[in-house]
Scaffold this motif. Structure first.
Motif, PDB file in Angstrom:
ATOM      1  N   SER A  24      -1.661   1.548   1.262  1.00 13.14           N
ATOM      2  CA  SER A  24      -2.735   0.754   0.672  1.00 13.14           C
ATOM      3  C   SER A  24      -4.045   0.911   1.432  1.00 13.14           C
ATOM      4  CB  SER A  24      -2.330  -0.720   0.628  1.00 13.14           C
ATOM      5  OG  SER A  24      -1.179  -0.881  -0.160  1.00 13.14           O
ATOM      6  N   VAL A  25      -3.969   1.192   2.719  1.00 13.38           N
ATOM      7  CA  VAL A  25      -5.183   1.468   3.490  1.00 13.38           C
ATOM      8  C   VAL A  25      -5.904   2.677   2.900  1.00 13.38           C
ATOM      9  CG1 VAL A  25      -6.067   2.257   5.732  1.00 13.38           C
ATOM     10  CG2 VAL A  25      -4.396   0.425   5.636  1.00 13.38           C
ATOM     11  N   GLY A  26      -5.151   3.715   2.609  1.00  7.71           N
ATOM     12  CA  GLY A  26      -5.752   4.900   2.001  1.00  7.71           C
ATOM     13  C   GLY A  26      -6.369   4.601   0.653  1.00  7.71           C
ATOM     14  N   PHE A  27      -5.702   3.789  -0.145  1.00 10.83           N
ATOM     15  CA  PHE A  27      -6.246   3.414  -1.447  1.00 10.83           C
ATOM     16  C   PHE A  27      -7.523   2.604  -1.289  1.00 10.83           C
ATOM     17  CE2 PHE A  27      -6.512   0.497  -5.063  1.00 10.83           C
ATOM     18  CZ  PHE A  27      -6.591   1.424  -6.102  1.00 10.83           C
ATOM     19  N   ALA A  28      -7.531   1.661  -0.345  1.00  8.72           N
ATOM     20  CA  ALA A  28      -8.716   0.828  -0.123  1.00  8.72           C
ATOM     21  C   ALA A  28      -9.891   1.667   0.374  1.00  8.72           C
ATOM     22  CB  ALA A  28      -8.401  -0.285   0.868  1.00  8.72           C
TER      23      ALA A  28
END
Length: 62
Positions: A24-28
């Motif tokens: 989710s860090v990558g998505f954010a």
């Protein structure tokens, strides 16, 4: 069946949450929501530290 004998559902769930947090860090970052990326990054490390503490406690008792 010996693989399922040593399977711990709580540990697997915790590990999945850590992985999901870092994904989710990558998505954010891709969505340019940097505050959310920071929150997810630190929550991933917090969840990982919980898992490591549980592992250490389990190894000391056995």
């Amino acid at each position: 069946m010996s693989l399922l004998k040593n399977f711990h559902m709580n540990t697997a769930l915790l590990a999945s949450l850590v992985i999901l947090s870092f994904i989710s860090v990558g998505f954010a970052i891709g969505q340019e929501i940097f505050w959310l990326a920071a929150v997810l990054f630190f929550s991933g490390f917090a969840l990982m530290s919980v898992g490591l503490r549980r592992k250490r406690k389990h190894q000391q008792t056995s």
